[in-house]
Design a protein around this motif. Sequence first.
Motif, short mmCIF file in Angstrom:
data_model
loop_
_atom_site.label_atom_id
_atom_site.label_comp_id
_atom_site.label_asym_id
_atom_site.label_seq_id
_atom_site.Cartn_x
_atom_site.Cartn_y
_atom_site.Cartn_z
N ILE A 407 46.94 -11.68 -28.96
CA ILE A 407 48.26 -11.46 -28.37
C ILE A 407 48.69 -12.74 -27.65
O ILE A 407 47.93 -13.30 -26.86
CB ILE A 407 48.22 -10.30 -27.34
N ARG A 408 49.90 -13.21 -27.94
CA ARG A 408 50.38 -14.41 -27.24
C ARG A 408 50.99 -13.99 -25.92
O ARG A 408 51.82 -13.08 -25.85
CB ARG A 408 51.41 -15.16 -28.09
N VAL A 409 50.52 -14.65 -24.84
CA VAL A 409 50.95 -14.28 -23.50
C VAL A 409 51.42 -15.52 -22.73
O VAL A 409 51.15 -16.65 -23.12
CB VAL A 409 49.82 -13.60 -22.70
N ARG A 410 52.12 -15.25 -21.64
CA ARG A 410 52.51 -16.33 -20.71
C ARG A 410 51.94 -15.99 -19.34
O ARG A 410 52.15 -14.90 -18.82
CB ARG A 410 54.03 -16.47 -20.64
N THR A 411 51.23 -16.94 -18.73
CA THR A 411 50.57 -16.70 -17.46
C THR A 411 51.59 -16.73 -16.32
O THR A 411 52.39 -17.65 -16.20
CB THR A 411 49.50 -17.78 -17.21
N SER A 412 51.52 -15.70 -15.47
CA SER A 412 52.48 -15.59 -14.37
C SER A 412 51.84 -15.65 -13.00
O SER A 412 52.52 -15.93 -12.01
CB SER A 412 53.25 -14.26 -14.49
N GLU A 413 50.54 -15.38 -12.92
CA GLU A 413 49.90 -15.30 -11.60
C GLU A 413 48.39 -15.49 -11.75
O GLU A 413 47.80 -15.16 -12.77
CB GLU A 413 50.19 -13.93 -10.99
N ILE A 414 47.78 -16.05 -10.73
CA ILE A 414 46.32 -16.16 -10.66
C ILE A 414 45.83 -15.19 -9.60
O ILE A 414 46.40 -15.13 -8.50
CB ILE A 414 45.88 -17.59 -10.30
N PHE A 415 44.82 -14.41 -9.93
CA PHE A 415 44.26 -13.51 -8.92
C PHE A 415 42.75 -13.72 -8.83
O PHE A 415 42.12 -14.21 -9.76
CB PHE A 415 44.60 -12.05 -9.23
N GLU A 416 42.21 -13.34 -7.70
CA GLU A 416 40.81 -13.60 -7.40
C GLU A 416 40.03 -12.30 -7.38
O GLU A 416 40.48 -11.28 -6.88
CB GLU A 416 40.69 -14.29 -6.05
N SER A 417 38.84 -12.35 -7.96
CA SER A 417 37.91 -11.23 -7.85
C SER A 417 36.51 -11.82 -7.77
O SER A 417 36.29 -12.95 -8.14
CB SER A 417 38.01 -10.30 -9.06
N GLY A 418 35.57 -11.06 -7.29
CA GLY A 418 34.22 -11.59 -7.19
C GLY A 418 33.39 -10.80 -6.22
O GLY A 418 33.84 -9.84 -5.61
N ALA A 419 32.16 -11.22 -6.10
CA ALA A 419 31.23 -10.54 -5.21
C ALA A 419 30.34 -11.57 -4.53
O ALA A 419 30.21 -12.71 -4.99
CB ALA A 419 30.36 -9.56 -6.00
N PHE A 420 29.74 -11.16 -3.43
CA PHE A 420 28.85 -12.02 -2.66
C PHE A 420 29.59 -13.30 -2.26
O PHE A 420 30.68 -13.24 -1.73
CB PHE A 420 27.56 -12.30 -3.43
N SER A 421 28.99 -14.45 -2.53
CA SER A 421 29.60 -15.70 -2.08
C SER A 421 30.41 -16.40 -3.16
O SER A 421 30.91 -17.49 -2.97
CB SER A 421 28.51 -16.65 -1.57
N SER A 422 30.52 -15.78 -4.33
CA SER A 422 31.20 -16.42 -5.45
C SER A 422 32.49 -15.69 -5.79
O SER A 422 32.50 -14.46 -5.92
CB SER A 422 30.30 -16.47 -6.68
N ALA A 423 33.55 -16.44 -5.93
CA ALA A 423 34.82 -15.87 -6.37
C ALA A 423 35.05 -16.24 -7.82
O ALA A 423 34.62 -17.29 -8.29
CB ALA A 423 35.96 -16.40 -5.51
N GLU A 424 35.72 -15.36 -8.54
CA GLU A 424 36.14 -15.67 -9.90
C GLU A 424 37.65 -15.49 -9.96
O GLU A 424 38.20 -14.58 -9.37
CB GLU A 424 35.44 -14.76 -10.91
N PHE A 425 38.27 -16.37 -10.72
CA PHE A 425 39.72 -16.34 -10.83
C PHE A 425 40.11 -15.95 -12.24
O PHE A 425 39.54 -16.42 -13.23
CB PHE A 425 40.31 -17.71 -10.48
N HIS A 426 41.09 -15.05 -12.32
CA HIS A 426 41.62 -14.61 -13.59
C HIS A 426 43.13 -14.77 -13.57
O HIS A 426 43.73 -15.04 -12.53
CB HIS A 426 41.25 -13.15 -13.84
N CYS A 427 43.74 -14.60 -14.73
CA CYS A 427 45.19 -14.75 -14.85
C CYS A 427 45.86 -13.41 -15.15
O CYS A 427 45.37 -12.67 -16.01
CB CYS A 427 45.54 -15.76 -15.92
N LYS A 428 46.94 -13.15 -14.46
CA LYS A 428 47.82 -12.05 -14.85
C LYS A 428 48.89 -12.64 -15.76
O LYS A 428 49.48 -13.66 -15.43
CB LYS A 428 48.45 -11.38 -13.64
N SER A 429 49.12 -11.98 -16.88
CA SER A 429 50.01 -12.57 -17.87
C SER A 429 50.88 -11.49 -18.50
O SER A 429 50.55 -10.30 -18.47
CB SER A 429 49.19 -13.28 -18.97
N MET A 430 51.97 -11.94 -19.09
CA MET A 430 52.90 -11.06 -19.78
C MET A 430 52.94 -11.41 -21.26
O MET A 430 52.85 -12.58 -21.63
CB MET A 430 54.31 -11.19 -19.19
N VAL A 431 53.08 -10.39 -22.11
CA VAL A 431 53.20 -10.62 -23.54
C VAL A 431 54.53 -11.34 -23.79
O VAL A 431 55.57 -10.97 -23.25
CB VAL A 431 53.16 -9.30 -24.32
N THR A 432 54.48 -12.39 -24.60
CA THR A 432 55.71 -13.13 -24.90
C THR A 432 56.36 -12.59 -26.17
O THR A 432 55.74 -11.91 -26.97
CB THR A 432 55.41 -14.62 -25.10
#
Length: 432
Positions: A407-432
């Motif tokens: 699916i082709r998407v366009r990234t609109s936002e970065i959000f953070e998730s994770g546990a303990f001392s490490s964060a992981e970043f993912h993208c919220k995106s919309m279908v183009t």
Amino acid sequence: MKKVSFFTFGCKLNQYESQGMAEKLHDEYKIAFDDDNADIYIINSCTVTAEAERKLRQLYRRLKKKSPKSNFVIVGCYSEVNPEELKELGFDLVLGVKQKVNIRAELSKLLDGEARDKAAEILGQTYFSVSSSPEGRTRAYIGIEDGCLNHCAYCRIRLARGTRIDSKPVELIVNEFTDLLRAGFKEIVLTGINIGFYGFGSSTKLVELLKRLLAFEGNWRIRLSSLDPRLIDQELIQLITENPEKIAQHVHLSLQSGSDRVLKLMKRNYTKNKYRSIVNDFRRNNPRFSFTTDIIVGFPGETREDFLETLDFVRELEFLKIHVFRFSPRPGTEAAKMVDQVPGNIKKERALILKEIAERSSLSYLKKQLGRESLVLIERSDGKYSFGYDEYFIQHKVPGSLPKEFIRVRTSEIFESGAFSSAEFHCKSMVT
């Protein structure tokens, strides 16, 4: 029908080989992965760090307490280098790396006292070939190579896997690749101990294998599991970056240290400048190209100045993700005997600092993806959102319940998730 449950530690090659063993057993046993209730437990082991071995022993004791009458089998790198230790621990069957392919015969011998399938299994069965994946129906692995010719001072894997390069024949890879595509898999990960050595000693190298696979039509992509900086040339860089629709624009490029002095102690046989030039060459062809990496902190002799050099290098290169390891002295390696071992509290402190810098590096890279289009392979949905990875190995969260397709998407936002001392970043995106 007895139930066999596989537990896998370590690398993607181990994951692939667990699937291969499962398929060899599926017509005679009920197969499960990571299931606590089974008649037979097969643990595919790793010996990279002492922590990996500790977690394996912990898992064994927990499962043994829960199912004392079940059979316990251990295979792989840990059992290759420490078989007696694992026999004393109580495993019913301890198999090395090369015995994985004969798992059916070995299991028959354990349970029935005879290897009913041994002759048939050994004949022409040097390599695994899989038709599915424990990860689901979108991504599958193909093991293409085993062994490593490097002599990194800290590495124990070469003691288990060997220093002879064993490359799976091209035709076997092609057949496995096409079978997986026909089965509906959209992403195929080529994996091995050091895939840059693929074809060593023959006329067929990794570039030629990739060209052969690129000739197949269809809606799919290849991802390379890991590349060695010492084994990358301009032809490989050009092939990868000129085929963004078919080859993922991401590689795991192991670094280990950002200090030339420490890299020399590690016997990595490249410099920061060499590593930087590889990153720049990829990004010159595709500025969005992403890199993940491994870094060891607290290697013997690593000074505060060496560590600060590593932090500066991480800031400069903007890695998507960094796997941070505290140095673990492995028996049989040169580094285990080195003087100037770094105290554990300093290793722990440096690991926490590096993780924080790694998170900033990831965020800096991802911010540059805002508003950009990517091609996401949807892997799962919770009904409200769908999730998958794009060609840059960025995970996206997309509104709606979408099919498991590209699916082709366009990234609109970065959000953070994770546990303990490490964060992981993912993208919220919309279908183009």
